[in-house]
Design a protein around this motif. Structure first.
Motif, PDB file in Angstrom:
ATOM      1  N   CYS A  10     -11.119 -16.499   0.224  1.00  0.00           N
ATOM      2  CA  CYS A  10     -10.703 -15.898   1.351  1.00  0.00           C
ATOM      3  C   CYS A  10      -9.192 -15.544   1.118  1.00  0.00           C
ATOM      4  CB  CYS A  10     -10.959 -16.652   2.490  1.00  0.00           C
ATOM      5  SG  CYS A  10     -12.817 -16.657   3.028  1.00  0.00           S
ATOM      6  N   GLN A  11      -8.541 -16.573   0.672  1.00  0.00           N
ATOM      7  CA  GLN A  11      -7.096 -16.279   0.426  1.00  0.00           C
ATOM      8  C   GLN A  11      -6.821 -15.038  -0.438  1.00  0.00           C
ATOM      9  OE1 GLN A  11      -5.307 -20.098  -0.869  1.00  0.00           O
ATOM     10  NE2 GLN A  11      -6.086 -21.095   0.920  1.00  0.00           N
ATOM     11  N   MET A  12      -7.629 -15.009  -1.508  1.00  0.00           N
ATOM     12  CA  MET A  12      -7.544 -13.824  -2.529  1.00  0.00           C
ATOM     13  C   MET A  12      -7.695 -12.633  -1.944  1.00  0.00           C
ATOM     14  SD  MET A  12      -8.030 -15.050  -6.287  1.00  0.00           S
ATOM     15  CE  MET A  12      -7.524 -16.329  -7.107  1.00  0.00           C
ATOM     16  N   GLN A  13      -8.889 -12.569  -1.073  1.00  0.00           N
ATOM     17  CA  GLN A  13      -9.126 -11.331  -0.251  1.00  0.00           C
ATOM     18  C   GLN A  13      -7.705 -11.046   0.382  1.00  0.00           C
ATOM     19  OE1 GLN A  13     -13.147 -10.643   0.911  1.00  0.00           O
ATOM     20  NE2 GLN A  13     -12.558  -8.642   2.026  1.00  0.00           N
ATOM     21  N   SER A  14      -7.240 -11.966   1.393  1.00  0.00           N
ATOM     22  CA  SER A  14      -6.290 -11.694   2.204  1.00  0.00           C
ATOM     23  C   SER A  14      -5.213 -11.126   1.396  1.00  0.00           C
ATOM     24  CB  SER A  14      -5.520 -13.090   2.879  1.00  0.00           C
ATOM     25  OG  SER A  14      -4.440 -12.869   3.494  1.00  0.00           O
ATOM     26  N   LEU A  15      -4.866 -11.554   0.142  1.00  0.00           N
ATOM     27  CA  LEU A  15      -3.778 -10.744  -0.506  1.00  0.00           C
ATOM     28  C   LEU A  15      -4.025  -9.512  -0.968  1.00  0.00           C
ATOM     29  CD1 LEU A  15      -0.913 -11.457  -1.844  1.00  0.00           C
ATOM     30  CD2 LEU A  15      -2.300 -12.462  -3.769  1.00  0.00           C
ATOM     31  N   ASP A  16      -5.379  -9.389  -1.357  1.00  0.00           N
ATOM     32  CA  ASP A  16      -6.010  -7.953  -1.571  1.00  0.00           C
ATOM     33  C   ASP A  16      -5.644  -6.945  -0.501  1.00  0.00           C
ATOM     34  OD1 ASP A  16      -6.704  -8.658  -3.966  1.00  0.00           O
ATOM     35  OD2 ASP A  16      -8.761  -9.034  -3.623  1.00  0.00           O
ATOM     36  N   GLU A  17      -5.987  -7.514   0.731  1.00  0.00           N
ATOM     37  CA  GLU A  17      -6.048  -6.645   1.928  1.00  0.00           C
ATOM     38  C   GLU A  17      -4.595  -6.274   2.015  1.00  0.00           C
ATOM     39  OE1 GLU A  17      -8.792  -5.460   2.363  1.00  0.00           O
ATOM     40  OE2 GLU A  17     -10.441  -6.764   2.455  1.00  0.00           O
ATOM     41  N   LEU A  18      -3.749  -7.208   1.913  1.00  0.00           N
ATOM     42  CA  LEU A  18      -2.320  -6.677   2.131  1.00  0.00           C
ATOM     43  C   LEU A  18      -1.906  -5.763   1.074  1.00  0.00           C
ATOM     44  CD1 LEU A  18       0.450  -7.294   3.508  1.00  0.00           C
ATOM     45  CD2 LEU A  18       1.301  -8.842   1.858  1.00  0.00           C
ATOM     46  N   ARG A  19      -2.460  -5.881  -0.186  1.00  0.00           N
ATOM     47  CA  ARG A  19      -2.277  -4.850  -1.054  1.00  0.00           C
ATOM     48  C   ARG A  19      -2.760  -3.385  -0.516  1.00  0.00           C
ATOM     49  NH1 ARG A  19      -5.615  -2.801  -6.043  1.00  0.00           N
ATOM     50  NH2 ARG A  19      -4.136  -1.780  -7.005  1.00  0.00           N
ATOM     51  N   HIS A  20      -4.004  -3.633   0.000  1.00  0.00           N
ATOM     52  CA  HIS A  20      -4.557  -2.277   0.369  1.00  0.00           C
ATOM     53  C   HIS A  20      -3.750  -1.541   1.479  1.00  0.00           C
ATOM     54  CE1 HIS A  20      -8.600  -3.647  -1.153  1.00  0.00           C
ATOM     55  NE2 HIS A  20      -7.588  -3.575  -1.926  1.00  0.00           N
ATOM     56  N   VAL A  21      -3.218  -2.225   2.499  1.00  0.00           N
ATOM     57  CA  VAL A  21      -2.491  -1.516   3.763  1.00  0.00           C
ATOM     58  C   VAL A  21      -1.228  -0.939   2.977  1.00  0.00           C
ATOM     59  CG1 VAL A  21      -1.563  -3.713   4.515  1.00  0.00           C
ATOM     60  CG2 VAL A  21      -1.502  -1.747   5.623  1.00  0.00           C
ATOM     61  N   GLN A  22      -0.610  -1.802   2.032  1.00  0.00           N
ATOM     62  CA  GLN A  22       0.828  -1.405   1.726  1.00  0.00           C
ATOM     63  C   GLN A  22       0.692  -0.227   0.468  1.00  0.00           C
ATOM     64  OE1 GLN A  22       2.372  -5.366   0.375  1.00  0.00           O
ATOM     65  NE2 GLN A  22       3.566  -5.286   2.579  1.00  0.00           N
ATOM     66  N   THR A  23      -0.198  -0.176  -0.154  1.00  0.00           N
ATOM     67  CA  THR A  23      -0.497   0.857  -1.215  1.00  0.00           C
ATOM     68  C   THR A  23      -0.908   2.174  -0.437  1.00  0.00           C
ATOM     69  OG1 THR A  23      -2.720  -0.045  -1.715  1.00  0.00           O
ATOM     70  CG2 THR A  23      -0.874  -0.395  -3.288  1.00  0.00           C
ATOM     71  N   GLN A  24      -1.555   1.873   0.685  1.00  0.00           N
ATOM     72  CA  GLN A  24      -2.083   3.324   1.318  1.00  0.00           C
ATOM     73  C   GLN A  24      -0.796   3.636   2.110  1.00  0.00           C
ATOM     74  OE1 GLN A  24      -5.280   1.698   4.038  1.00  0.00           O
ATOM     75  NE2 GLN A  24      -6.516   1.461   1.973  1.00  0.00           N
ATOM     76  N   ILE A  25       0.169   2.789   2.550  1.00  0.00           N
ATOM     77  CA  ILE A  25       1.317   3.537   3.418  1.00  0.00           C
ATOM     78  C   ILE A  25       2.347   4.088   2.388  1.00  0.00           C
ATOM     79  CG2 ILE A  25       3.424   2.602   4.329  1.00  0.00           C
ATOM     80  CD1 ILE A  25       2.069   0.284   5.609  1.00  0.00           C
ATOM     81  N   HIS A  26       2.218   3.580   1.089  1.00  0.00           N
ATOM     82  CA  HIS A  26       3.033   4.261  -0.061  1.00  0.00           C
ATOM     83  C   HIS A  26       2.643   5.367  -0.465  1.00  0.00           C
ATOM     84  CE1 HIS A  26       5.041  -0.080  -0.833  1.00  0.00           C
ATOM     85  NE2 HIS A  26       5.479   0.714   0.070  1.00  0.00           N
ATOM     86  N   ALA A  27       0.942   5.509  -0.548  1.00  0.00           N
ATOM     87  CA  ALA A  27       0.386   6.640  -0.996  1.00  0.00           C
ATOM     88  C   ALA A  27       0.330   7.797   0.050  1.00  0.00           C
ATOM     89  CB  ALA A  27      -1.052   6.323  -1.206  1.00  0.00           C
ATOM     90  N   MET A  28       0.629   7.593   1.309  1.00  0.00           N
ATOM     91  CA  MET A  28       0.567   8.379   2.304  1.00  0.00           C
ATOM     92  C   MET A  28       2.089   8.772   2.467  1.00  0.00           C
ATOM     93  SD  MET A  28      -2.850   7.600   4.028  1.00  0.00           S
ATOM     94  CE  MET A  28      -4.158   7.260   2.859  1.00  0.00           C
TER      95      MET A  28
END
Ligand SMILES: [Fe+2]
Ligand SMILES: [Fe+2]
Ligand SMILES: [Zn+2]
Lengths: 500, 328
Positions: A129-147
């Motif tokens: 779950c911790q690794m998924q937590s870190l991945d999900e932070l990745r997703h929001v941050q890369t989406q912000i950067h992509a957009m």
């Protein structure tokens, strides 16, 4: 040293499971206090099968390689004005919907998995779950950067975070994740880890990412590809959690079934925004919502539930209603946004004639009969200079918070209303599914922060709708909202392209 | 449709998101800024958590520390996810080479038996300490407020899992992948009087409610003392006893501690500078936990290094605290 050598599984056990210990000085239940109140019985955490065996050093290495490639593309996209390559400026409204409605859910996924990643008593489950937590932070941050680049050239993205906390239709995705996070840790895992990540995510990400691919949006596509290997891990975790709960104790079966019923209904309601995105907002279509639903839910989900039958799990309740809805919801949703287009943070429009024909072909049983006539009427009005906007505020479902826009599935001319009385107060619902969910946990759902109720109670400024949009939502009124035709987005696009 | 752009790039309509512009002005923003500031939900939560119905899902009342702006906790390393994993990937590459070299050259065989025993008894139990640190940082990440600090806590939590795994691998290198060294170290952790103080301390942190207090107890007090004692002083002492090769296996921890300390010091300084009330609260927590930690570590310090080692570690901690504006 001739002792036996460890195999990979044992080695991974030593690198994770073996780190924890039995307490001697404090009550361990106080360190992991939320495991019992949901009625789930865990007899032996050691039976947890690690869904993947990834140590942190390998995680850093792979993820850094992915990030390097991803950011190289973002940089190139920005330098080359990549936004000019999209199929049509209408497409960018799908990006707006994503950043305001979906990216903040990635953030909530980070928070939710951090919570369970701290709270589960079993170290194997925690680490996953911790690794998924870190991945999900990745997703929001890369989406912000992509957009981020789109935000520089198009309206409607600049207040995504402020809007997510306030705007009427954004309370639909927000409340979905708030519901999961405010539940106990096991319900969270069935809601997000299993129902959402394992089953429904394909209906969210595949449409958005292939939509991006079909419409020339390199930034979003690259993010989507890059997130795929994360999602593969998330899916194995979702599957492991449900198998683990069902195998731990037979008393868990009815509890898990109840959550499956709830979260599949809630998930299918949430996906309404994806349905209209696919059918109406993508200038270059990928497939129809109905087709996507058949492939990713009916076929893939059907096989999964067949597999789960041996544990005594059946298809989610109201699967039969959901099956009928695939013919209708995208049309009902886009019509609602079109008619409330002055209050939306993105642009709306009438489908082109070609697009109307495509819809007729994809929905032979319903579109011409129920929905095409509305658009023909809207076209006539628009031609006369009377583009239609409704003036009232919609009533919202107490559970899913979607305006009452869905019809009875056996009579698509009749809006569905359900209601019930709780503690002397009447509550309204869009469907039997949503009413059931409320009645299961009324103390929870009476708390819903319903945007329209809040407006009527004067909690969102006002008095006029425009005041609320401008001051409370911080919409750039006249730029972010209204029809695509004549919008600043459209005018700028024409200027960039050198067309009149 | 292909587009050829020959002219200079287009003039943007705006430079960044509105919330970034409000904080930093109308100019292009950094990736750290856009990934961090005001990303978290602040208001209009829908339901109270069933697991803590007296509070909202995100609620500043989960700690006694008060901040006018929780985003004041800027990370001097400016770690967002991408920057974080790239920084750690570089460190792990060095570590991987070191571990591979150590194994290939059979350096474990070269290490005197006595030094090996010291490592098993004094260093390997730290994998359990790191595990608690993982949980304690996840705790702050889950219940803290504002992405600036919660993301840094998450990164720290994952770092600690990584370090626990590196420490475990030291054991596997020493025992030739049998796991015997790790089970021996575990029994020290569980029943050797040497470690019971530390174990008691950590079990206490795991049932402590205030997430900022947990951060103080773990990242400020205990880490500061243990990293100095073991990864500096014990390491140096082992080198004198022909155990210098161990340094290849603990370089990651040393480099990591410097890196993490920059962030921890910045957090302390910011919280203390916010108000006298915060400063007094921090000092009270630190005094309490420092006392507990010194008691817990006295046997370890003596066994791993020598009499007086704890005093050296304590001085290093106190120096950090006074730099952060505490106990003036
Ligand atoms: Fe995600
Ligand atoms: Fe995911
Ligand atoms: Zn509903």
């Amino acid at each position: 040293m001739a002792a036996k050598k460890l195999n990979i599984k044992e080695k991974y056990r030593l690198l994770t499971r073996d780190l924890d210990w039995e307490f001697s000085y404090e009550d361990r239940n106080k360190a992991f206090p939320f495991e019992e109140f949901e009625g789930i019985k865990i007899t032996d955490w050691s039976k947890w099968e690690d869904p993947f065996r990834l140590t942190m050093d390998a995680y850093w290495k792979y993820q850094a390689e992915k990030e390097k490639k991803l950011y190289a593309i973002f940089d190139a996209f920005a330098q080359n004005d990549g936004h000019l390559n999209v199929s049509d400026p209408r497409y960018v409204n799908a990006v707006k919907l994503f950043l305001t409605g979906v990216s903040p859910l990635e953030y909530q996924a980070y928070q939710g998995f951090a919570h369970v990643g701290r709270q589960f008593g079993g170290v194997g489950a925690r680490v996953a779950c911790q690794m998924q937590s870190l991945d999900e932070l990745r997703h929001v941050q890369t989406q912000i950067h992509a957009m981020s680049h789109y935000n520089k050239f198009f309206d409607g993205l600049q207040e995504y975070s402020h809007m997510h906390d306030r705007v009427w239709y954004l309370s639909v995705p927000k409340s979905f994740f708030n519901d999961a996070r405010s539940a106990g840790p096991f319900e969270f895992m069935i809601a997000i880890g299993f129902s959402f990540e394992y089953v429904l995510t394909n209906l969210l990400f595949v449409p958005f990412m292939s939509g991006a691919a079909h419409n020339g949006d390199m930034a979003t596509v690259t993010f989507g590809f890059s997130a795929q290997s994360d999602e593969a891990r998330h899916m194995t975790l979702g599957l492991e959690i449900i198998k683990f709960l069902l195998e731990q104790h037979e008393d868990n079966v009815p509890v898990v079934q109840k959550w499956i019923d709830k979260w599949f209904w809630r998930g299918s309601r949430l996906l309404t925004i994806v349905s209209m995105m696919m059918d109406y907002m993508l200038p270059n279509k990928v497939m129809s919502w109905k087709e996507a639903w058949e492939v990713y839910f009916e076929e893939a989900g059907g096989a999964l539930f067949k597999d789960l039958a041996r544990y005594g799990i059946r298809m989610p309740k109201y699967a039969d209603v959901i099956e009928k809805e695939k013919e209708h919801i995208s049309h009902q949703a886009w019509w609602t946004f079109y008619t409330h287009g002055h209050a939306a943070g993105f642009h709306t429009w009438i489908p082109t004639d070609e697009e109307l024909d495509w819809l007729s072909a994809k929905y032979p049983d319903t579109f011409d009969k129920y929905y095409r006539p509305r658009w023909e009427l809207a076209k006539e009005m628009e031609a006369k200079g009377e583009r239609f906007y409704t003036s009232g505020l919609p009533q919202l479902c107490q559970t899913c918070q979607i305006p009452m826009l869905f019809t009875e599935m056996d009579d698509p001319t009749q809006i569905a209303y359900r209601d019930c009385v709780h503690n002397g107060e009447r509550y309204h619902f869009c469907s039997d599914g949503c009413k059931d969910i409320f009645e299961e946990e009324p103390e929870k759902f009476v708390q819903s922060w319903l945007p329209v109720h809040q407006i009527f109670q004067g909690n969102c400024g006002g008095p006029g709708v425009e005041d609320i949009l401008r001051d409370y939502y911080r919409m750039n009124v006249g730029a972010d909202n209204m029809d695509m035709k004549g919008s600043p987005d459209e005018l700028r696009w024409k200027k960039w392209k050198g067309v009149a | 449709m292909t587009i050829e752009i020959k002219t200079a790039t287009l003039e943007p309509v705006r430079n960044t998101f509105a919330h970034i512009e409000r904080r930093f002005g109308d100019k292009p923003a950094t990736r750290y800024q856009e990934a961090t500031y005001d990303v978290q939900s602040e208001v209009n939560f829908h339901y109270r958590p069933l697991w803590q119905p007296e509070l909202e899902l995100t609620d500043t009342r989960r700690t006694a520390i008060k901040m006018a702006d929780w985003y004041a906790f800027r990370d001097p390393r400016q770690f967002y996810y991408g920057a974080y994993v790239q920084a750690r990937a570089k460190m792990q590459e060095v570590a991987e080479n070191n571990y591979a070299f150590f194994e290939k050259r059979g350096l474990a065989e070269r290490m005197p038996e006595e030094a090996k025993q010291k490592v098993i008894r004094c260093l390997l139990p730290l994998r359990h300490v790191e595990h608690a640190a993982n949980l304690n940082n996840m705790y702050g990440s889950a219940y803290g407020n504002g992405t600036a600090i919660t993301q840094a806590l998450l990164f720290d939590g994952m770092d600690r899992l990584g370090i626990a795994q590196y420490v475990s691998r030291i054991g596997l290198l020493l025992d030739g992948n049998t796991g015997d060294a790790l089970s021996e170290a575990r029994s020290y952790w569980m029943s050797d009087p040497l470690w019971q103080g530390v174990r008691r301390y950590l079990e206490k942190t795991l049932v402590t409610e205030d997430w900022f207090e947990v951060f103080i107890a773990q990242d400020v007090v205990l880490d500061s003392l243990i990293y100095n004692l073991i990864y500096e002083q014990f390491d140096a002492k082992l080198a004198q006893q022909d155990g210098q090769d161990l340094g290849m296996l603990t370089e990651f921890m040393q480099v990591w501690f410097k890196d993490a300390s920059r962030w921890v010091d910045a957090v302390l300084k910011t919280a203390a500078a916010e108000s006298d009330e915060n400063r007094l609260q921090l000092e009270q927590w630190i005094s309490h936990w420092r006392g507990q930690a010194e008691e817990a570590l006295s046997l370890v310090a003596h066994e791993a290094v020598e009499e007086g080692a704890l005093q050296v570690a304590r001085e290093a901690l106190d120096k950090r605290l006074s730099k952060a504006g505490l106990f003036k």
